[in-house]
Motif scaffolding. Structure first.
Motif, short mmCIF file in Angstrom:
data_model
loop_
_atom_site.label_atom_id
_atom_site.label_comp_id
_atom_site.label_asym_id
_atom_site.label_seq_id
_atom_site.Cartn_x
_atom_site.Cartn_y
_atom_site.Cartn_z
N MET A 184 0.84 -1.16 0.01
CA MET A 184 -0.09 -0.09 -0.16
C MET A 184 0.86 1.40 -0.02
O MET A 184 0.33 2.30 -0.60
N LEU A 185 1.82 1.12 0.63
CA LEU A 185 2.93 2.37 0.88
C LEU A 185 3.57 2.66 -0.60
O LEU A 185 4.04 4.01 -0.74
N LYS A 186 3.86 1.74 -1.18
CA LYS A 186 4.60 1.68 -2.48
C LYS A 186 3.90 2.64 -3.50
O LYS A 186 4.47 3.38 -4.30
N GLU A 187 2.44 2.72 -3.40
CA GLU A 187 1.94 3.69 -4.22
C GLU A 187 2.19 5.05 -3.98
O GLU A 187 2.28 5.79 -5.00
N THR A 188 2.43 5.40 -2.65
CA THR A 188 2.46 6.88 -2.37
C THR A 188 3.97 7.10 -2.24
O THR A 188 4.53 8.38 -2.38
N TYR A 189 4.93 6.17 -1.72
CA TYR A 189 6.29 6.37 -1.91
C TYR A 189 7.08 5.27 -3.15
O TYR A 189 7.88 4.49 -2.71
N PRO A 190 6.85 5.57 -4.44
CA PRO A 190 7.19 4.59 -5.41
C PRO A 190 8.86 4.55 -5.64
O PRO A 190 9.34 3.79 -6.06
N ASP A 191 9.50 5.79 -5.05
CA ASP A 191 10.71 5.71 -5.17
C ASP A 191 11.61 5.19 -3.99
O ASP A 191 12.87 4.98 -4.07
N ARG A 192 10.70 4.72 -3.04
CA ARG A 192 11.18 3.83 -1.86
C ARG A 192 11.32 2.59 -2.02
O ARG A 192 10.11 2.02 -2.59
N LYS A 193 12.14 1.84 -1.29
CA LYS A 193 12.16 0.39 -1.29
C LYS A 193 11.75 0.07 -0.01
O LYS A 193 12.37 0.24 1.13
N ILE A 206 20.90 -2.87 1.26
CA ILE A 206 19.97 -3.39 1.65
C ILE A 206 19.46 -4.75 0.74
O ILE A 206 19.05 -5.80 1.44
N ASP A 207 19.90 -4.67 -0.69
CA ASP A 207 19.40 -6.03 -1.20
C ASP A 207 20.29 -6.88 -0.79
O ASP A 207 19.95 -8.30 -0.84
N GLU A 208 21.63 -6.82 -0.47
CA GLU A 208 22.59 -7.79 -0.03
C GLU A 208 22.39 -8.43 1.10
O GLU A 208 22.49 -9.49 1.42
N LEU A 209 21.84 -7.44 2.18
CA LEU A 209 21.44 -7.84 3.44
C LEU A 209 20.18 -8.81 3.37
O LEU A 209 20.27 -9.66 4.14
N ALA A 210 19.38 -8.39 2.65
CA ALA A 210 18.03 -9.22 2.37
C ALA A 210 18.58 -10.62 2.00
O ALA A 210 17.89 -11.48 2.59
N THR A 211 19.27 -10.71 1.06
CA THR A 211 19.76 -11.91 0.60
C THR A 211 20.35 -12.54 1.60
O THR A 211 20.27 -13.97 1.89
N TRP A 212 21.47 -11.95 2.32
CA TRP A 212 21.96 -12.75 3.48
C TRP A 212 21.20 -13.29 4.57
O TRP A 212 21.06 -14.53 4.98
N ILE A 213 20.12 -12.58 4.86
CA ILE A 213 19.28 -12.98 5.87
C ILE A 213 18.54 -14.07 5.31
O ILE A 213 18.33 -15.14 6.21
N GLU A 214 17.70 -14.27 4.11
CA GLU A 214 17.34 -15.46 3.60
C GLU A 214 18.08 -16.52 3.66
O GLU A 214 17.85 -17.87 3.90
N HIS A 215 19.37 -16.50 3.32
CA HIS A 215 20.19 -17.70 3.12
C HIS A 215 20.85 -18.22 4.61
O HIS A 215 21.29 -19.19 4.79
N ASN A 216 20.72 -17.38 5.67
CA ASN A 216 21.06 -17.75 7.05
C ASN A 216 20.08 -17.77 8.01
O ASN A 216 20.51 -18.30 9.07
N LYS A 217 18.67 -17.41 7.73
CA LYS A 217 18.01 -17.62 9.07
C LYS A 217 17.66 -18.89 9.39
O LYS A 217 17.30 -19.18 10.58
#
Length: 294
Positions: free
Chosen positions: A107-116, A146-157
């Motif tokens: 829902m927030l991506k519609e208001t803040y399209p430039d944010r991740k 942010i993308d590298e950390l997201a990948t690390w979390i998915e691989h190590n959780k």
């Protein structure tokens, strides 16, 4: 590299001091005690010890996850500041919080399209979830974006191992997690169930141990089996409890068994959200080890 914040829920069962020191952010779950609602804010306004005391006096405790609206209100200020968000939720195996965070993010991506906004299911709980956040903060501080950390979390959780036991079954009976008959028999026989978190993030009973002394020994044996390098483990260990004396017994036995860990085990109170379901008499142990397989 764009600026981002690393975020979680209050059910990660760390302390506010730890959260601030590691530059983490959190959104609070809600706890209702005899009809009055409190924020699970890691003891700022209502402590886990206060909760347990009231439960022992007969108060009825219930929890509610963070609503979509609460997530939106929590995320929005960071987005307005021009920051991206990496939010790690309490395990979907025990809560719907992950789905709520995902819906709020969309829902927030519609208001803040430039944010991740990246939302990850931790498949973890209590201070095991906290340990995952602490390890993620280490990687963030090493410079991962942010993308590298997201990948690390998915691989190590799934390498964050959870073992815990309870010595008082009355709150499991009250909450309907075990039958009254089974719970009454278990209490009479001094049964202390030993549980872990499986690869889908569910709390799963594994063994029924008789007496506190034996279950303390058994949880340390499980750590020997599962920890990286066995008794030569040198990584982080988090322990949370709703019985501090019993938690100290576990810590003492770990330090006796693992020569590298003396003085290095971080202890926390089990937070109000989790304690509302487990009650007093619970000790939970977390460390990094073999990938969960079932």
């Amino acid at each position: 590299m764009g600026e981002y914040i690393l975020s979680c829920c209050s059910s990660c069962d760390l302390s506010n001091e730890w959260i601030e020191r590691r530059n983490l952010h959190y959104v609070s779950f809600n706890v209702t005690l005899d009809g009055k609602q409190y924020k699970d804010d890691m003891g700022k306004t209502f402590s886990p010890k206060d909760l347990l005391k009231k439960m022992e006096e007969g108060a009825d405790a219930k929890t509610s996850m963070v609503s979509i609206g609460e997530y939106i209100d929590y995320f929005k200020p960071f987005l307005k500041e021009g920051k991206d968000i990496l939010h790690v939720s309490l395990s979907s195996g025990i809560s719907g919080s992950y789905n709520g965070a995902c819906q709020a993010a969309e829902m927030l991506k519609e208001t803040y399209p430039d944010r991740k906004i990246i939302v990850i299911d931790s498949l973890a709980a209590s201070s095991g979830y906290g340990l995952l956040m602490d390890l993620a903060a280490d990687k963030r501080d090493e410079g991962l974006d942010i993308d590298e950390l997201a990948t690390w979390i998915e691989h190590n959780k799934l390498n964050v191992i959870h073992w815990f036991f309870s010595t008082d079954l009355q709150y499991y009976i009250k909450g309907g997690r075990i039958s009254k008959t089974a719970g009454t028999i278990g209490q009479a026989l001094s049964i202390c169930p030993l549980l872990n978190v499986d690869l889908e993030g569910h709390l799963t009973p594994r063994e029924k141990i008789r007496t506190k002394k034996k279950v303390v020994k058994r949880i340390v044996e499980k750590m020997i089996d599962d920890a990286d390098n066995g008794i030569n483990y040198t990584g982080k260990v988090f322990l949370s409890d709703s019985d501090e004396e019993l938690g100290k017994e576990v810590i003492a036995l770990i330090e006796e068994t693992f020569p590298q860990l003396k003085g290095r085990i971080a202890r926390f109170d089990i937070g109000c959200t989790i304690a509302s379901h487990t009650g007093p008499g619970t000790v939970a142990l977390f460390f990094k080890g073999k990938t969960r397989v079932d």
